[in-house]
Design a protein around this motif. Structure first.
Motif, PDB file in Angstrom:
ATOM      1  N   GLU A  16     -18.535  72.125  18.672  1.00 30.28           N
ATOM      2  CA  GLU A  16     -19.903  71.674  18.454  1.00 30.28           C
ATOM      3  C   GLU A  16     -20.072  70.155  18.472  1.00 30.28           C
ATOM      4  O   GLU A  16     -20.912  69.611  17.789  1.00 30.28           O
ATOM      5  CB  GLU A  16     -20.434  72.290  17.159  1.00 30.28           C
ATOM      6  CG  GLU A  16     -20.518  73.812  17.295  1.00 30.28           C
ATOM      7  CD  GLU A  16     -20.762  74.540  15.995  1.00 30.28           C
ATOM      8  OE1 GLU A  16     -21.781  74.261  15.344  1.00 30.28           O
ATOM      9  OE2 GLU A  16     -19.937  75.387  15.632  1.00 30.28           O
ATOM     10  N   GLY A  17     -19.237  69.469  19.278  1.00 33.70           N
ATOM     11  CA  GLY A  17     -19.416  68.033  19.438  1.00 33.70           C
ATOM     12  C   GLY A  17     -18.717  67.227  18.367  1.00 33.70           C
ATOM     13  O   GLY A  17     -17.832  67.719  17.688  1.00 33.70           O
ATOM     14  N   VAL A  18     -19.152  65.995  18.221  1.00 34.76           N
ATOM     15  CA  VAL A  18     -18.438  65.039  17.383  1.00 34.76           C
ATOM     16  C   VAL A  18     -19.223  64.643  16.140  1.00 34.76           C
ATOM     17  O   VAL A  18     -18.697  64.590  15.041  1.00 34.76           O
ATOM     18  CB  VAL A  18     -18.121  63.784  18.221  1.00 34.76           C
ATOM     19  CG1 VAL A  18     -17.573  62.689  17.357  1.00 34.76           C
ATOM     20  CG2 VAL A  18     -17.124  64.130  19.327  1.00 34.76           C
ATOM     21  N   CYS A  19     -20.503  64.349  16.321  1.00 35.21           N
ATOM     22  CA  CYS A  19     -21.347  63.865  15.230  1.00 35.21           C
ATOM     23  C   CYS A  19     -22.432  64.883  14.912  1.00 35.21           C
ATOM     24  O   CYS A  19     -22.865  65.630  15.772  1.00 35.21           O
ATOM     25  CB  CYS A  19     -22.024  62.544  15.608  1.00 35.21           C
ATOM     26  SG  CYS A  19     -20.853  61.247  15.992  1.00 35.21           S
ATOM     27  N   VAL A  20     -22.868  64.875  13.663  1.00 34.58           N
ATOM     28  CA  VAL A  20     -24.006  65.701  13.278  1.00 34.58           C
ATOM     29  C   VAL A  20     -25.187  64.769  13.067  1.00 34.58           C
ATOM     30  O   VAL A  20     -25.190  63.947  12.156  1.00 34.58           O
ATOM     31  CB  VAL A  20     -23.722  66.501  11.988  1.00 34.58           C
ATOM     32  CG1 VAL A  20     -24.933  67.340  11.625  1.00 34.58           C
ATOM     33  CG2 VAL A  20     -22.493  67.377  12.162  1.00 34.58           C
ATOM     34  N   LEU A  21     -26.182  64.876  13.928  1.00 35.79           N
ATOM     35  CA  LEU A  21     -27.378  64.055  13.817  1.00 35.79           C
ATOM     36  C   LEU A  21     -28.430  64.826  13.038  1.00 35.79           C
ATOM     37  O   LEU A  21     -28.507  66.054  13.127  1.00 35.79           O
ATOM     38  CB  LEU A  21     -27.908  63.711  15.216  1.00 35.79           C
ATOM     39  CG  LEU A  21     -26.907  62.993  16.122  1.00 35.79           C
ATOM     40  CD1 LEU A  21     -27.509  62.798  17.502  1.00 35.79           C
ATOM     41  CD2 LEU A  21     -26.503  61.661  15.521  1.00 35.79           C
ATOM     42  N   GLN A  22     -29.218  64.112  12.275  1.00 30.61           N
ATOM     43  CA  GLN A  22     -30.309  64.767  11.559  1.00 30.61           C
ATOM     44  C   GLN A  22     -31.198  65.468  12.566  1.00 30.61           C
ATOM     45  O   GLN A  22     -31.506  64.915  13.625  1.00 30.61           O
ATOM     46  CB  GLN A  22     -31.120  63.730  10.771  1.00 30.61           C
ATOM     47  CG  GLN A  22     -30.431  63.246   9.510  1.00 30.61           C
ATOM     48  CD  GLN A  22     -30.225  64.374   8.491  1.00 30.61           C
ATOM     49  OE1 GLN A  22     -30.998  65.327   8.433  1.00 30.61           O
ATOM     50  NE2 GLN A  22     -29.176  64.252   7.710  1.00 30.61           N
ATOM     51  N   HIS A  23     -31.616  66.681  12.246  1.00 26.39           N
ATOM     52  CA  HIS A  23     -32.529  67.399  13.124  1.00 26.39           C
ATOM     53  C   HIS A  23     -33.250  68.484  12.342  1.00 26.39           C
ATOM     54  O   HIS A  23     -32.840  68.839  11.241  1.00 26.39           O
ATOM     55  CB  HIS A  23     -31.786  67.998  14.328  1.00 26.39           C
ATOM     56  CG  HIS A  23     -30.716  68.980  13.965  1.00 26.39           C
ATOM     57  ND1 HIS A  23     -29.451  68.606  13.649  1.00 26.39           N
ATOM     58  CD2 HIS A  23     -30.753  70.326  13.878  1.00 26.39           C
ATOM     59  CE1 HIS A  23     -28.719  69.670  13.381  1.00 26.39           C
ATOM     60  NE2 HIS A  23     -29.489  70.736  13.512  1.00 26.39           N
TER      61      HIS A  23
END
Length: 163
Positions: A150-157
């Motif tokens: 699921e990628g590298v960073c968790v961005l607010q969403h």
């Protein structure tokens, strides 16, 4: 050598720096409470205590870090000089680098360190130290978010119904 086997205090092998007059000699990793660790959870902060050895010919230097995930993707970069206009006097032997909050998915990460004077990179320590993000569950569902899927960073969403 797997990343997770690294310690939270790494002394550099002098054989690795024969060609550099000024270089990283040691790095330590701590959490926000000042405890030695290389295990973090999503949103925590890490600190690096970096030590230098040798003699710097020029007057000032900049320190930089590069974070790579277990897939060898570059995740993030920071630099005292290029990003903050902060340069250290050649007499400085120890600096602290704070990184975070770590908005990273769970997995293993390595940090490359680099030191530069002006335009010249005078030392690079490829795999200086490593850390693990053990839990990335930023939302109420307790769904684990791993790097490899699921990628590298968790961005607010957020999601909402639109009328």
């Amino acid at each position: 050598n797997r990343l997770g086997e690294f310690s939270y205090i790494v002394e550099r092998n002098p054989e690795d720096v024969k060609n550099s007059s000024f270089y990283f000699s040691c790095v330590e990793m701590l959490n926000a409470d000042g405890e030695y660790t290389n295990i973090f959870r999503y949103n925590e902060t890490l600190a690096l205590i970096v030590e230098f050895a040798g003699e710097l010919a020029e007057g000032i230097f900049s320190a930089e870090f590069y974070i790579y995930n277990e897939l060898e993707q570059l995740v993030s970069v920071g630099g005292s000089g290029p990003y903050h206009g902060k340069y250290f006097d050649k007499k400085v032997r120890k600096i602290r680098i704070e990184i975070g909050p770590l908005m990273l998915t769970s997995g293993e990460y390595r940090i490359k360190l680099s030191v530069a004077t002006g335009t010249a990179r005078i030392d690079t320590w490829e795999s200086a130290i490593a850390f693990t993000i053990t839990e990335c569950q930023p939302f109420a569902t307790h769904w684990e978010i791993p790097t490899f899927r699921e990628g590298v960073c968790v961005l607010q969403h957020s999601f909402c119904e639109e009328e």
